[in-house]
Design an enzyme around this catalytic site. Sequence first.
Site, PDB file in Angstrom:
ATOM      1  N   GLU A 272      39.570  34.290  34.412  1.00 48.08           N
ATOM      2  CA  GLU A 272      40.004  35.630  34.834  1.00 48.08           C
ATOM      3  C   GLU A 272      40.414  35.640  36.309  1.00 48.08           C
ATOM      4  OE1 GLU A 272      36.340  37.696  34.114  1.00 48.08           O
ATOM      5  OE2 GLU A 272      36.716  37.949  31.983  1.00 48.08           O
ATOM      6  N   PRO A 273      41.380  34.846  36.688  1.00 54.11           N
ATOM      7  CA  PRO A 273      41.759  34.826  38.105  1.00 54.11           C
ATOM      8  C   PRO A 273      42.563  36.059  38.499  1.00 54.11           C
ATOM      9  CG  PRO A 273      43.225  33.429  36.842  1.00 54.11           C
ATOM     10  CD  PRO A 273      42.230  33.977  35.862  1.00 54.11           C
ATOM     11  N   GLY A 274      42.286  36.572  39.657  1.00 53.76           N
ATOM     12  CA  GLY A 274      43.064  37.690  40.186  1.00 53.76           C
ATOM     13  C   GLY A 274      43.665  37.277  41.511  1.00 53.76           C
ATOM     14  N   ARG A 275      42.772  37.124  42.496  1.00 53.90           N
ATOM     15  CA  ARG A 275      43.194  36.818  43.859  1.00 53.90           C
ATOM     16  C   ARG A 275      44.116  35.608  43.915  1.00 53.90           C
ATOM     17  NH1 ARG A 275      40.174  38.334  48.233  1.00 53.90           N
ATOM     18  NH2 ARG A 275      38.372  38.636  46.875  1.00 53.90           N
ATOM     19  N   TYR A 315      35.001  44.060  54.535  1.00 55.74           N
ATOM     20  CA  TYR A 315      34.327  42.750  54.544  1.00 55.74           C
ATOM     21  C   TYR A 315      34.497  42.016  55.874  1.00 55.74           C
ATOM     22  CZ  TYR A 315      35.818  43.336  49.590  1.00 55.74           C
ATOM     23  OH  TYR A 315      36.117  43.804  48.354  1.00 55.74           O
ATOM     24  N   CYS A 341      40.996  57.986  61.089  1.00 52.51           N
ATOM     25  CA  CYS A 341      39.934  58.455  61.994  1.00 52.51           C
ATOM     26  C   CYS A 341      38.613  57.754  61.708  1.00 52.51           C
ATOM     27  CB  CYS A 341      39.785  59.958  61.855  1.00 52.51           C
ATOM     28  SG  CYS A 341      41.328  60.778  62.189  1.00 52.51           S
ATOM     29  N   TYR A 370      43.848  42.801  46.169  1.00 53.70           N
ATOM     30  CA  TYR A 370      42.874  43.757  46.697  1.00 53.70           C
ATOM     31  C   TYR A 370      43.436  44.469  47.929  1.00 53.70           C
ATOM     32  CZ  TYR A 370      40.128  41.081  43.427  1.00 53.70           C
ATOM     33  OH  TYR A 370      39.694  40.461  42.271  1.00 53.70           O
TER      34      TYR A 370
HETATM   35  C1  LIG Z   1      34.568  40.094  35.884  1.00 56.43           C
HETATM   36  C2  LIG Z   1      35.558  39.673  36.893  1.00 56.43           C
HETATM   37  N1  LIG Z   1      36.479  38.761  36.534  1.00 56.43           N
HETATM   38  C3  LIG Z   1      37.424  38.345  37.404  1.00 56.43           C
HETATM   39  C4  LIG Z   1      37.473  38.825  38.691  1.00 56.43           C
HETATM   40  C5  LIG Z   1      38.570  38.341  39.595  1.00 56.43           C
HETATM   41  O1  LIG Z   1      38.113  37.651  40.667  1.00 56.43           O
HETATM   42  P1  LIG Z   1      39.143  36.923  41.647  1.00 56.43           P
HETATM   43  O2  LIG Z   1      40.137  37.930  42.047  1.00 56.43           O
HETATM   44  O3  LIG Z   1      38.307  36.470  42.763  1.00 56.43           O
HETATM   45  O4  LIG Z   1      39.748  35.805  40.887  1.00 56.43           O
HETATM   46  C6  LIG Z   1      36.524  39.751  39.117  1.00 56.43           C
HETATM   47  C7  LIG Z   1      36.541  40.235  40.501  1.00 56.43           C
HETATM   48  O5  LIG Z   1      35.712  40.909  40.998  1.00 56.43           O
HETATM   49  C8  LIG Z   1      35.541  40.195  38.187  1.00 56.43           C
HETATM   50  O6  LIG Z   1      34.624  41.099  38.536  1.00 56.43           O
END
Ligand SMILES: Cc1ncc(COP(=O)(O)O)c(C=O)c1O
Length: 416
Positions: A272-275, A315, A341, A370
């Site tokens: 589940e990559p996002g970043r 962060y 502000c 993000y």
């Molecule tokens: C359940 C789950 N999967 C995947 C991700 C994605 O993480 P990343 O963006 O670090 O790959 C997150 C991020 O918080 C998450 O909570």
Amino acid sequence: MEQLQFKKNEWIVEQTSLKKIAQKVGTPTYVYSLSTIEKNYFEIDQAYQSIPHLIAYAMKANSNLTIVQTLAKLGAGADVVSGGEIFKAIKAGIPPKKIIFSGVGKLAEEIKYAIQMKIRIFNVESIEEILLLDKMAQQFKQYVSIAIRFNPDVDAHTHHYISTGKRENKFGIDLNNLNEIIKVVRNSKHLKWNGVHAHIGSQMTQTRSLTRAAQILSKLVSQLRGEAFPIQTVNLGGGYGIQYKEQVPKISSYANPIVQLLKDQNVDIIVEPGRYIVGNAGVLLTRISYVKKKLNKIFYIVDAGMTDLIRPALYGAYHQITALDKSQKSQQRVDIVGPICESADFLAQNRAMPVLKSGDLLVVFSAGAYGSSMASNYNVRPYACEVAVRKKMWKIVRKRQTWNDLIQNEIQWIKK
Ligand SMILES: Cc1ncc(COP(=O)(O)O)c(C=O)c1O
């Protein structure tokens, strides 16, 4: 981002000038390189190629429809955490059979929508959720696939706000509760337990934590199969680090130990990559409104703030920032701050920057993940414009909000 280059005195994304975009659409504006998103996706795909796998893009990183559409076309699934994300994933063309529903606080109405849409699997995070899901599956006369999200108590060695796999975090179910979970799922009527899941944190800059989590899940697969649960998928979440400042491991360094561990277990992997997919594919363009000298400090006050990019405030995150025009060579230490502000409203503190003036443009790097997805309307500020680039072509993929947009849902009870 490889696609972001300084060429012939200009910052270029793919083959498009950032200056031109800023002139046409104004600032603050997010700019995304679609080719970079594709390249990042293929890198992950390649790293897991020797095992059946699904890349479920974590929509929370950036849910812009054009980005999700781009990934859907490549065959990606989606990791979602709300009904809204399911809605957007389907709108962008992700087939429901590739949608994974995570999150500690799924609402009944969101679960109902997910069941009706026939998504692939729910990553469940508590006993109460299992009971609710079974009840609702029964109500809608469907069998629902679940993975239990375990909390493996593994330190991801990242910022504590984005560490999710330690026991004290709210996420997942304790391994100590395994027997109870087995009992509850056995008693359920409409649940098929066929997966295990763990996501231990985001922006991991070393690989051993993920390998440790994989070892724990791998053991669980054998144990649960021994209990007659037909576990077929191992979901290791996301969390791959990207380069904000320091070097990070290659994707293959995270993936290889996992593939080695699981390749003989006859399982499918979900990641589940996002970043990693969008982070370095986006920049934020902002313009200096004022230069202010105060005591012994210099502030570049810019038109993007924590409402557009909250990571530094939340962060203390580092984003590389550069002037769009590199002609000014002499440097000074400055704070780059927004118009909000709050004293936490900064993009950089005590940063060496060229001597600049009001009206000059800045590029904030690695802002694709993000960034826009965590934006807010605080101080009644409209969401920034978002632009996607493909070679020489570019398009606004989210219009800048207007002041009118901001009051759309308000009802003026007091008549004028
Ligand atoms: C359940 C789950 N999967 C995947 C991700 C994605 O993480 P990343 O963006 O670090 O790959 C997150 C991020 O918080 C998450 O909570």
